[in-house]
Motif scaffolding. Structure first.
Motif, PDB file in Angstrom:
ATOM      1  N   PHE A 135      -3.893  15.504   1.052  1.00  0.00           N
ATOM      2  CA  PHE A 135      -2.443  15.609   1.011  1.00  0.00           C
ATOM      3  C   PHE A 135      -1.930  15.217  -0.371  1.00  0.00           C
ATOM      4  N   PHE A 136      -0.664  15.507  -0.604  1.00  0.00           N
ATOM      5  CA  PHE A 136      -0.017  15.351  -1.911  1.00  0.00           C
ATOM      6  C   PHE A 136      -0.079  13.899  -2.398  1.00  0.00           C
ATOM      7  N   ASN A 137      -0.262  13.714  -3.697  1.00  0.00           N
ATOM      8  CA  ASN A 137      -0.275  12.379  -4.303  1.00  0.00           C
ATOM      9  C   ASN A 137       1.159  11.862  -4.391  1.00  0.00           C
ATOM     10  N   ILE A 138       1.521  10.988  -3.475  1.00  0.00           N
ATOM     11  CA  ILE A 138       2.906  10.511  -3.378  1.00  0.00           C
ATOM     12  C   ILE A 138       3.147   9.215  -4.135  1.00  0.00           C
ATOM     13  N   TRP A 139       2.130   8.611  -4.703  1.00  0.00           N
ATOM     14  CA  TRP A 139       2.268   7.255  -5.240  1.00  0.00           C
ATOM     15  C   TRP A 139       3.275   7.138  -6.386  1.00  0.00           C
ATOM     16  N   PRO A 140       3.378   8.102  -7.296  1.00  0.00           N
ATOM     17  CA  PRO A 140       4.461   7.982  -8.295  1.00  0.00           C
ATOM     18  C   PRO A 140       5.843   8.013  -7.644  1.00  0.00           C
ATOM     19  N   VAL A 185       6.520   7.078  -4.535  1.00  0.00           N
ATOM     20  CA  VAL A 185       6.668   5.815  -3.802  1.00  0.00           C
ATOM     21  C   VAL A 185       7.124   4.717  -4.767  1.00  0.00           C
ATOM     22  N   SER A 186       6.603   4.729  -5.983  1.00  0.00           N
ATOM     23  CA  SER A 186       7.040   3.743  -6.979  1.00  0.00           C
ATOM     24  C   SER A 186       8.528   3.897  -7.288  1.00  0.00           C
ATOM     25  N   GLU A 187       9.001   5.136  -7.362  1.00  0.00           N
ATOM     26  CA  GLU A 187      10.428   5.380  -7.582  1.00  0.00           C
ATOM     27  C   GLU A 187      11.250   4.870  -6.400  1.00  0.00           C
ATOM     28  N   LEU A 188      10.754   5.094  -5.174  1.00  0.00           N
ATOM     29  CA  LEU A 188      11.455   4.613  -3.982  1.00  0.00           C
ATOM     30  C   LEU A 188      11.521   3.088  -3.957  1.00  0.00           C
ATOM     31  N   LYS A 189      10.449   2.442  -4.378  1.00  0.00           N
ATOM     32  CA  LYS A 189      10.449   0.981  -4.426  1.00  0.00           C
ATOM     33  C   LYS A 189      11.379   0.472  -5.515  1.00  0.00           C
ATOM     34  N   ALA A 190      11.413   1.154  -6.648  1.00  0.00           N
ATOM     35  CA  ALA A 190      12.301   0.744  -7.739  1.00  0.00           C
ATOM     36  C   ALA A 190      13.763   0.891  -7.333  1.00  0.00           C
ATOM     37  N   ALA A 191      14.055   1.917  -6.515  1.00  0.00           N
ATOM     38  CA  ALA A 191      15.421   2.121  -6.026  1.00  0.00           C
ATOM     39  C   ALA A 191      15.720   1.276  -4.792  1.00  0.00           C
ATOM     40  N   LYS A 192      14.758   0.451  -4.366  1.00  0.00           N
ATOM     41  CA  LYS A 192      14.880  -0.459  -3.220  1.00  0.00           C
ATOM     42  C   LYS A 192      15.128   0.282  -1.908  1.00  0.00           C
ATOM     43  N   HIS A 235       5.207  16.676   5.340  1.00  0.00           N
ATOM     44  CA  HIS A 235       6.131  15.603   5.683  1.00  0.00           C
ATOM     45  C   HIS A 235       5.284  14.343   5.834  1.00  0.00           C
ATOM     46  N   ILE A 236       5.570  13.361   5.006  1.00  0.00           N
ATOM     47  CA  ILE A 236       4.782  12.132   4.996  1.00  0.00           C
ATOM     48  C   ILE A 236       5.685  10.994   5.466  1.00  0.00           C
ATOM     49  N   LEU A 237       5.290  10.379   6.581  1.00  0.00           N
ATOM     50  CA  LEU A 237       6.050   9.262   7.147  1.00  0.00           C
ATOM     51  C   LEU A 237       5.542   7.957   6.552  1.00  0.00           C
ATOM     52  N   LEU A 238       6.455   7.197   5.962  1.00  0.00           N
ATOM     53  CA  LEU A 238       6.117   5.907   5.379  1.00  0.00           C
ATOM     54  C   LEU A 238       6.727   4.802   6.225  1.00  0.00           C
ATOM     55  N   ALA A 239       5.949   3.782   6.488  1.00  0.00           N
ATOM     56  CA  ALA A 239       6.403   2.664   7.305  1.00  0.00           C
ATOM     57  C   ALA A 239       7.419   1.818   6.539  1.00  0.00           C
ATOM     58  N   THR A 240       8.335   1.232   7.275  1.00  0.00           N
ATOM     59  CA  THR A 240       9.289   0.282   6.709  1.00  0.00           C
ATOM     60  C   THR A 240       9.100  -1.055   7.406  1.00  0.00           C
ATOM     61  N   GLU A 241       9.918  -2.017   7.044  1.00  0.00           N
ATOM     62  CA  GLU A 241       9.799  -3.335   7.665  1.00  0.00           C
ATOM     63  C   GLU A 241      10.261  -3.340   9.109  1.00  0.00           C
ATOM     64  N   LYS A 242      11.138  -2.412   9.477  1.00  0.00           N
ATOM     65  CA  LYS A 242      11.626  -2.327  10.848  1.00  0.00           C
ATOM     66  C   LYS A 242      10.691  -1.448  11.671  1.00  0.00           C
ATOM     67  N   ILE A 301       9.048  11.521   3.406  1.00  0.00           N
ATOM     68  CA  ILE A 301       9.037  12.248   2.139  1.00  0.00           C
ATOM     69  C   ILE A 301       8.676  13.686   2.443  1.00  0.00           C
ATOM     70  N   VAL A 302       9.472  14.621   1.942  1.00  0.00           N
ATOM     71  CA  VAL A 302       9.202  16.045   2.113  1.00  0.00           C
ATOM     72  C   VAL A 302       8.661  16.573   0.788  1.00  0.00           C
ATOM     73  N   VAL A 303       7.486  17.188   0.854  1.00  0.00           N
ATOM     74  CA  VAL A 303       6.794  17.661  -0.342  1.00  0.00           C
ATOM     75  C   VAL A 303       6.669  19.172  -0.301  1.00  0.00           C
ATOM     76  N   ASP A 304       7.016  19.815  -1.398  1.00  0.00           N
ATOM     77  CA  ASP A 304       6.796  21.252  -1.568  1.00  0.00           C
ATOM     78  C   ASP A 304       5.450  21.417  -2.262  1.00  0.00           C
ATOM     79  N   ARG A 305       4.454  21.882  -1.512  1.00  0.00           N
ATOM     80  CA  ARG A 305       3.106  21.990  -2.059  1.00  0.00           C
ATOM     81  C   ARG A 305       2.983  23.113  -3.090  1.00  0.00           C
TER      82      ARG A 305
END
Length: 132
Positions: A62-67, A69-76, A101-108, A115-119
Motif C-alpha cells: 500500500f501507499f507510503n503514507i508516512w510523510p 502522517v508527519s504533516e497530520l501530526k504537525a497540524a495536530k 482508504h487507510i484508517l489511522l487510529a486516534t486516541e479515542k 486518508i484517501v490516496v490516489d494511486r
C-alpha cells in the motif's frame, strides 16, 4: 577618513535592509505553507467508485503514507502519543486499484482519521474523520 565611515555605514545599512527582506519572505513562505487537506463529501464519494476490499496491514504494497502522517501530526490532527506500529488500523483498496482508504487510529476508541490516496497520481488526496 569620514568617507570610510560613510562607506562602512552604507554597507551595514544595505546588509540590514537585505536581511530584513530575506526574513520577511521566509516568514511569508512559512505562513503560506499548505497543510493537509480535509476532503469534502463529494471528493470522498468520487473515490468510492467500486467495491472496497480490505488488504492486510502487514502487506507493504500500500501507499507510503508516512510523510503525510508527519504533516497530520504537525497540524495536530493526529496525536504524537500513538506509536507508528499501532497507527494503521485497516487499509482498503477499490477493485480497479485506483484508490486506497487507510484508517489511522486516534486516541479515542472507534474514532479514526481516514486518508484517501490516489494511486494513479501517487499522492494523498486528503483526510477526513471517520467514526464507527
Amino acid at each position: 577618513m569620514a568617507m570610510h565611515h560613510y562607506l562602512r555605514l552604507s554597507f551595514i545599512l544595505l546588509f540590514v535592509i537585505t536581511s530584513f527582506i530575506c526574513v520577511y519572505f521566509i516568514i511569508k513562505k512559512a505562513r503560506n505553507k499548505k497543510g493537509p487537506k480535509l476532503l469534502s463529501e463529494e471528493k470522498y464519494n468520487s473515490s468510492m467508485t467500486e467495491g472496497m476490499a480490505e488488504i492486510s496491514v502487514s502487506n507493504d504494497s500500500f501507499f507510503n503514507i508516512w510523510p503525510y502522517v508527519s504533516e497530520l501530526k504537525a497540524a495536530k490532527i493526529l496525536s504524537n502519543k500513538i506509536k507508528e506500529s499501532e497507527l494503521i488500523h485497516k487499509v482498503y483498496r477499490n477493485s480497479t486499484e485506483d484508490f486506497e482508504h487507510i484508517l489511522l487510529a486516534t486516541e479515542k476508541e472507534n474514532h479514526f482519521v481516514k486518508i484517501v490516496v490516489d494511486r494513479n497520481k501517487k499522492k494523498a488526496m486528503g483526510y477526513l474523520f471517520f467514526d464507527l
